[in-house]
Design a protein around this motif. Structure first.
Motif, PDB file in Angstrom:
ATOM      1  N   LEU A 292      -4.199  -5.497  -3.698  1.00 10.61           N
ATOM      2  CA  LEU A 292      -4.610  -6.479  -4.742  1.00 10.61           C
ATOM      3  C   LEU A 292      -3.865  -6.326  -6.314  1.00 10.61           C
ATOM      4  N   ARG A 293      -3.871  -4.991  -6.755  1.00 13.82           N
ATOM      5  CA  ARG A 293      -3.354  -5.034  -8.038  1.00 13.82           C
ATOM      6  C   ARG A 293      -1.874  -5.296  -8.193  1.00 13.82           C
ATOM      7  N   ASP A 294      -1.116  -4.931  -7.046  1.00 18.00           N
ATOM      8  CA  ASP A 294       0.303  -5.491  -6.859  1.00 18.00           C
ATOM      9  C   ASP A 294       0.344  -6.959  -6.810  1.00 18.00           C
ATOM     10  N   PHE A 295       0.096  -7.757  -7.893  1.00 13.59           N
ATOM     11  CA  PHE A 295      -0.065  -9.245  -7.949  1.00 13.59           C
ATOM     12  C   PHE A 295       1.492  -9.834  -7.563  1.00 13.59           C
TER      13      PHE A 295
ATOM     14  N   ASN B   7     -11.857  -9.779  -5.716  1.00 15.53           N
ATOM     15  CA  ASN B   7     -12.531  -8.754  -6.202  1.00 15.53           C
ATOM     16  C   ASN B   7     -13.718  -8.285  -5.560  1.00 15.53           C
TER      17      ASN B   7
ATOM     18  N   CYS C 171       0.816  -1.340   0.188  1.00 10.12           N
ATOM     19  CA  CYS C 171      -0.031   0.004   0.025  1.00 10.12           C
ATOM     20  C   CYS C 171       0.889   1.421  -0.182  1.00 10.12           C
TER      21      CYS C 171
ATOM     22  N   GLU D 217      -9.810   1.557  -0.859  1.00  9.08           N
ATOM     23  CA  GLU D 217      -8.827   1.867  -2.011  1.00  9.08           C
ATOM     24  C   GLU D 217      -7.368   1.169  -1.485  1.00  9.08           C
TER      25      GLU D 217
ATOM     26  N   SER E 221      -7.781  -2.492  -2.793  1.00  6.76           N
ATOM     27  CA  SER E 221      -7.595  -2.461  -4.408  1.00  6.76           C
ATOM     28  C   SER E 221      -6.341  -2.212  -4.705  1.00  6.76           C
ATOM     29  N   THR E 222      -5.480  -1.332  -4.113  1.00  6.58           N
ATOM     30  CA  THR E 222      -4.097  -1.011  -4.649  1.00  6.58           C
ATOM     31  C   THR E 222      -3.315  -2.204  -4.279  1.00  6.58           C
TER      32      THR E 222
ATOM     33  N   LYS F  87       1.957   2.778  -2.441  1.00  3.66           N
ATOM     34  CA  LYS F  87       1.556   3.495  -3.651  1.00  3.66           C
ATOM     35  C   LYS F  87       0.223   4.267  -3.679  1.00  3.66           C
TER      36      LYS F  87
ATOM     37  N   THR G 106       1.842  -9.610  -3.558  1.00  4.84           N
ATOM     38  CA  THR G 106       0.853 -10.498  -3.289  1.00  4.84           C
ATOM     39  C   THR G 106       1.360 -11.934  -3.373  1.00  4.84           C
TER      40      THR G 106
END
Length: 454
Positions: A144-147, A166, A99, A138, A141-142, A101, A150
């Motif tokens: 989870l986008r950094d796969f 999601n 997180c 937020e 979501s941020t 970013k 993760t």
């Protein structure tokens, strides 16, 4: 193998089968249970926030925080030490990296908190701060986008690596409408004890229609058995229970009605406030429009005045230019009239040359010209008498003037006084010469030693 569905929760009981498939099924059921309970907890939080402020003492929030902590800790990898051992870690280690970013994040603030030391306590503090900032969805979501990050922190089969992630971000989005109030120094941040989920508020048993009909048939059979021992007291408890249930329903309806009435009063008061604000805004708008119209009118008047002033100044400038031009013309005419013409200069020069020539050749007598003005007048008269018809004799007159100029000899006295007789300076010298004693009479000039030819 049998399964029982309780309010969206799945409880499994295995009797045998492949161990690998059983583990996969158990993991899927665990993920589904956590996501379902999370959805229920979000709904209960939103429902509770309509009546009271959500803080640390709210059981709905404590249950939600425990559920979210279980989801973020599901199949989280341990931290490998130097000796090859794997020590457990908290989900805060993952949030702190994933997180970063997020714009204006609270990661650094939580890291610098003095009363929070353990990693688990920092994770719980982050949940509370993100809810108060209304940025929890937020953050998730941020992260989870950094796969890549993760995958580095979680094992296969984790909730954050599956399709349920999601759904989790979408569910948490509804919490942005709630105003939370937490104390970051309370006992809820103690990281020594793991979070425990309370499933009882979400368990609900629904009896099937067949079971309901069989129960009613059994009650009717017991009521009409004809036994003498059957008294109203024996069949009383079912009716008492039914009366209590109706009383509870009426009580709930009354509570809902009171809540609805309070909400209605609140909405009416809010509507009245908004109407007053709208009326005030309309009046201010009218005042602003009137000011704008007045400003436009003033601007137009000032513009017309400036245009009139510009036209008037242009007219005055034109008059001044005409006066200046007229003054220049008058000055030029005056100077032209005051200055002798070139023809007059030539005639006087010829007359003076003739006079000097006659003196030089001893042709001066009393019947000759008495002054230079008379000689100039005679020469001018002779020139004007020629007229346009005698224009062909112009070359002859020029030749005659050349002969006169060649036959004369300038005396030293005249050279010193007059210089060249064909220039303007000579004419000025001639004027002074006429006023002198040398040109007063021919006799004086002839007897003067200065005029004696050499």
């Amino acid at each position: 193998m049998a399964s029982l569905s309780l309010g969206g929760l799945s409880v499994t009981r295995g009797g045998g089968g492949c161990k690998k498939s059983l583990n996969a099924r158990n993991a899927a059921v665990e993920r589904r249970n956590l996501i379902t309970v999370c959805r229920f907890s979000v709904k209960t939080l939103i429902d509770r926030s309509c009546f009271e402020t959500i803080d640390d003492s709210s059981p709905e929030f404590n249950n939600f925080a425990a559920i979210l902590e279980q989801i973020l800790s599901h199949r989280l990898k341990g931290q490998v030490t130097w000796f090859g051992y794997e020590s457990p870690r908290s989900f805060w280690d993952y949030i702190r990296v994933a997180c970063r970013k997020v714009s204006q994040n609270c990661i650094c603030s939580i890291e610098n908190m003095e009363n929070v030391s353990s990693s688990r306590a920092k994770g719980r503090a982050w949940i509370r701060v993100a809810l108060m900032e209304k940025h929890l969805s937020e953050y998730i979501s941020t992260a989870l986008r950094d796969f890549k990050t993760t995958r580095r922190f979680y094992e296969d089969g984790a909730i954050v690596l599956g399709e349920e992630a999601n759904m989790l971000a979408g569910m948490l989005l509804g919490l942005n409408a709630i105003d939370f109030s937490f104390c970051l120094k309370g006992e809820g941040l103690d990281g020594n004890f793991p979070a425990v989920i309370d499933y009882t508020p979400y368990l609900k048993f629904t009896q099937s229609s067949d079971s309901i009909s069989s129960d009613e048939e059994e009650l009717r059979t017991l009521g009409s058995s004809g036994s003498e021992s059957s008294t109203p007291e024996n069949i009383g408890p079912p009716f008492i229970m039914d009366e209590n249930s109706w009383f509870n329903k009426c009580k709930r309806v009354k509570q809902k009605y009171q809540l609805t009435l309070e909400q209605k009063g609140y909405l009416e008061e809010l509507l009245r406030l908004r109407e007053n604000q709208l009326a005030e805004s309309v009046s201010q708008n009218k005042l602003l429009l009137q000011r704008i119209e007045d400003s436009d009118l003033t601007h137009k008047l000032e513009k017309e005045q400036l245009e009139y002033i510009i036209v008037e100044l242009q007219d005055q400038l034109t008059v001044l230019k005409n006066n200046d031009l007229r003054s220049r013309q008058e000055l030029t005419t005056h100077l032209t009239n005051q200055w002798p013409s070139p023809g007059a200069l030539d005639v006087n020069a010829v007359a003076l040359d003739t006079l000097l020539y006659r003196k030089h050749n001893k042709q001066w007598d009393d019947k000759s010209f008495q002054s230079l003005d008379q000689l100039s007048a005679e020469v001018s008269l002779s020139q004007t008498s020629l007229g346009p018809a005698h224009s062909q004799d112009g070359d002859g007159k020029q030749d005659m003037l050349n002969i006169l100029n060649e036959g004369k000899e300038d005396t030293p006295s005249l050279l010193g006084l007059c210089g060249s007789l064909t220039s303007v300076a000579s004419y000025k010298s001639l004027t002074s010469l006429k006023s002198s004693d040398y040109l007063a009479s021919p006799t004086t000039e002839m007897t003067s030693p200065g005029l004696t030819p050499s």
